[in-house]
Scaffold this active site. Sequence first.
Site, mmCIF file in Angstrom:
data_model
loop_
_atom_site.group_PDB
_atom_site.id
_atom_site.type_symbol
_atom_site.label_atom_id
_atom_site.label_comp_id
_atom_site.label_asym_id
_atom_site.label_seq_id
_atom_site.Cartn_x
_atom_site.Cartn_y
_atom_site.Cartn_z
ATOM 1 N N ASP A 295 -2.013 -1.985 9.547
ATOM 2 C CA ASP A 295 -1.652 -1.738 8.309
ATOM 3 C C ASP A 295 -2.699 -3.393 7.132
ATOM 4 O OD1 ASP A 295 -0.779 -0.111 8.324
ATOM 5 O OD2 ASP A 295 1.153 0.124 7.198
ATOM 6 N N LYS B 113 1.130 -1.476 -0.198
ATOM 7 C CA LYS B 113 0.084 -0.220 -0.328
ATOM 8 C C LYS B 113 0.520 1.186 0.206
ATOM 9 C CE LYS B 113 1.600 0.759 4.248
ATOM 10 N NZ LYS B 113 1.564 2.513 4.838
#
Length: 310
Positions: free
Chosen positions: A142, A13
């Site tokens: 995350d 990401k």
Amino acid sequence: MESREVRVSAPGKVNLSLRVGPVDERGYHPLETVFQAVSLYETVTASAAPEGTLAISVSGRDSELVPCDESNLVSRAARLLQKHCGVTYGARLAIAKTVPVAGGMGGGSADAAAALCALNELWGLSVSSEELTLLAAQLGADVPFCLHGKTMLGTRYGDVLTPLPAAGTLHWVLVPSAAKLATPEVYRHFDVLSESTLSENTVLPGSADRRAPQVERELLSAIAEGDPHRVGKLLRNDLQESALALHPPLREVLETLRAGGALGVLVSGSGPTVMALAEGEAEAAALADFCFAAGLAAIPVTGGVAGPLA
Ligand code: ATP
């Protein structure tokens, strides 16, 4: 024993905006962030192994920096799933990495997300997507995002997710760094910088700066419209100054990408990977070529790709 294997990929990401507040009473930094999954994938292949065996192997980018013991996030994901389901099944887990390690792109988190999905299937556990997401949050802030991918707003510590509408495809050029930055160190330096700003401005702790961190709403509308020019102008990262202070050569990388015509440049997450936004696919390829000519390895990727649960 039946030799079965299950292969699952999860994307790394970037954070288009990462707004960070001061440490709260739990000792964590509250944050609001826009996550976007990019087309750089981690792949975990899980295969059957005798009861009690959990064997991890790692190949690919930066694999020499990744532990193969119980501290590996994939091992922690496997242990958590075993405990949750009350099983002691074994597995061999082969991690193939393409995301830079300690690069601010959530590579370890993507490994953990892929491992949860692969083992759920290999072991026939039928754990629901909702439960997998709750388990993911126990492994790291995350990890839930890496399960779902696409583009999402992360609040609280980044683990509470809201899907964001996003038109079109954003084209990024990533510049990994040979240097590595440990996320906790970057946050510690963020605290030091915030403290000195507070004392310079003689703002009382607990007053104005204690407001919840907020991503600019204008960025969310630019993403919804798929306007890379506006998105480029609105990229923000409250950790960028800390990453630059800990690794000053990053300033030159940012400058090179700006000189190459990027619509916006930013340190990704806690760094040191740098991300640059291009207008389209051809512009991203040209920007990557410009970087190569300047002696920087660059990877063009697309944003908004799906995670294994999407
Ligand atoms: P963050 O998600 O905090 O932005 P990052 O992307 O900067 O993290 P990672 O590559 O996820 O960094 O890993 C950070 C550290 O975690 C590494 O230095 C490594 O020692 C450890 N680690 C444990 N398991 C893994 C894994 N499967 N892959 C990569 N690193 C791992």
